[in-house]
Design an enzyme around this catalytic site. Structure first.
Site, mmCIF file in Angstrom:
data_model
loop_
_atom_site.group_PDB
_atom_site.id
_atom_site.type_symbol
_atom_site.label_atom_id
_atom_site.label_comp_id
_atom_site.label_asym_id
_atom_site.label_seq_id
_atom_site.Cartn_x
_atom_site.Cartn_y
_atom_site.Cartn_z
ATOM 1 N N HIS A 143 5.953 0.927 -3.228
ATOM 2 C CA HIS A 143 4.833 0.257 -3.896
ATOM 3 C C HIS A 143 3.859 1.263 -4.499
ATOM 4 O O HIS A 143 3.773 2.413 -4.059
ATOM 5 C CB HIS A 143 4.110 -0.656 -2.913
ATOM 6 C CG HIS A 143 4.903 -1.862 -2.538
ATOM 7 N ND1 HIS A 143 4.405 -2.864 -1.747
ATOM 8 C CD2 HIS A 143 6.164 -2.249 -2.860
ATOM 9 C CE1 HIS A 143 5.313 -3.807 -1.593
ATOM 10 N NE2 HIS A 143 6.400 -3.450 -2.255
ATOM 11 N N GLU B 148 0.615 1.543 -4.382
ATOM 12 C CA GLU B 148 -0.418 2.070 -3.486
ATOM 13 C C GLU B 148 0.133 3.214 -2.637
ATOM 14 O O GLU B 148 -0.505 4.259 -2.504
ATOM 15 C CB GLU B 148 -0.943 0.974 -2.546
ATOM 16 C CG GLU B 148 -1.468 -0.256 -3.248
ATOM 17 C CD GLU B 148 -0.432 -1.360 -3.433
ATOM 18 O OE1 GLU B 148 -0.816 -2.537 -3.298
ATOM 19 O OE2 GLU B 148 0.745 -1.053 -3.717
ATOM 20 N N CYS C 180 0.107 -5.440 -0.035
ATOM 21 C CA CYS C 180 0.850 -6.093 1.038
ATOM 22 C C CYS C 180 0.451 -5.465 2.375
ATOM 23 O O CYS C 180 -0.289 -4.481 2.414
ATOM 24 C CB CYS C 180 2.354 -5.935 0.807
ATOM 25 S SG CYS C 180 2.962 -4.249 1.085
ATOM 26 N N CYS D 141 1.354 -1.670 2.695
ATOM 27 C CA CYS D 141 0.440 -0.812 1.945
ATOM 28 C C CYS D 141 -0.939 -0.785 2.596
ATOM 29 O O CYS D 141 -1.610 0.242 2.589
ATOM 30 C CB CYS D 141 0.358 -1.258 0.485
ATOM 31 S SG CYS D 141 1.876 -0.892 -0.417
#
Length: 158
Positions: free
Chosen positions: A77, A79, A102, A105
């Site tokens: 992801h 992040e 999420c 993260c």
């Protein structure tokens, strides 16, 4: 009186996150992130395959009878990519991200010492991963709010 065409700092940094999202090879979801401290960019990230893994060799689908034939076990992801790319202390920084983080993260954000998250959209608000994320971020005292400024339009061409 001429309209002020200068963008705010929030618009600037969210614009950088949006521009970073454009690097993603994901055909369905492009997410970008920018980590900022003292009005300086510390790191950038977008969702994609791990370094050294060829995008064209990996599945990008969202569903299959075999979960290993989807993108989900493989994609890093935005992040997390921004945190891993930083190679410096992120304590006290702000994360600008185009999608609400999420739960996985959120854990990385908390561990990295990021103190604020500004997100553009939360299209998965009712999903367990986002509900868990929200719960953890609140318990960790991280300020989180939806971006309310203008969404920069990024145009390229002649």
């Amino acid at each position: 009186m001429q309209e002020d065409k200068h963008i705010s700092w929030d618009e600037y940094f969210m614009g950088i996150a949006l521009l970073s999202a454009m690097r993603s090879k994901d055909p369905s979801t492009k997410v970008g992130a920018a980590i900022i401290k003292d009005k300086r960019v510390l790191s950038l990230g977008y969702n994609g395959m791990p370094r050294g893994v060829k995008d064209e060799d990996m599945p990008w689908g969202k569903s299959s009878s075999n979960p290993l034939e989807t993108k989900y076990p493989y994609v890093v992801h935005a992040e997390l990519n921004a945190i891993l790319n930083a190679n410096k202390d992120l304590t006290g920084s702000t994360l600008y991200v185009t999608m609400y983080p999420c739960n996985e993260c959120a854990k990385a954000v908390i561990q990295a010492g990021i103190v604020e998250i500004i997100y553009l959209e939360n299209k998965h608000a009712s999903e367990d991963s986002v509900l868990a994320s929200k719960f953890m971020l609140e318990k960790a005292g991280i300020k989180i709010h939806e971006y309310k400024g203008r969404v920069p339009s990024i145009e390229f061409g002649e």
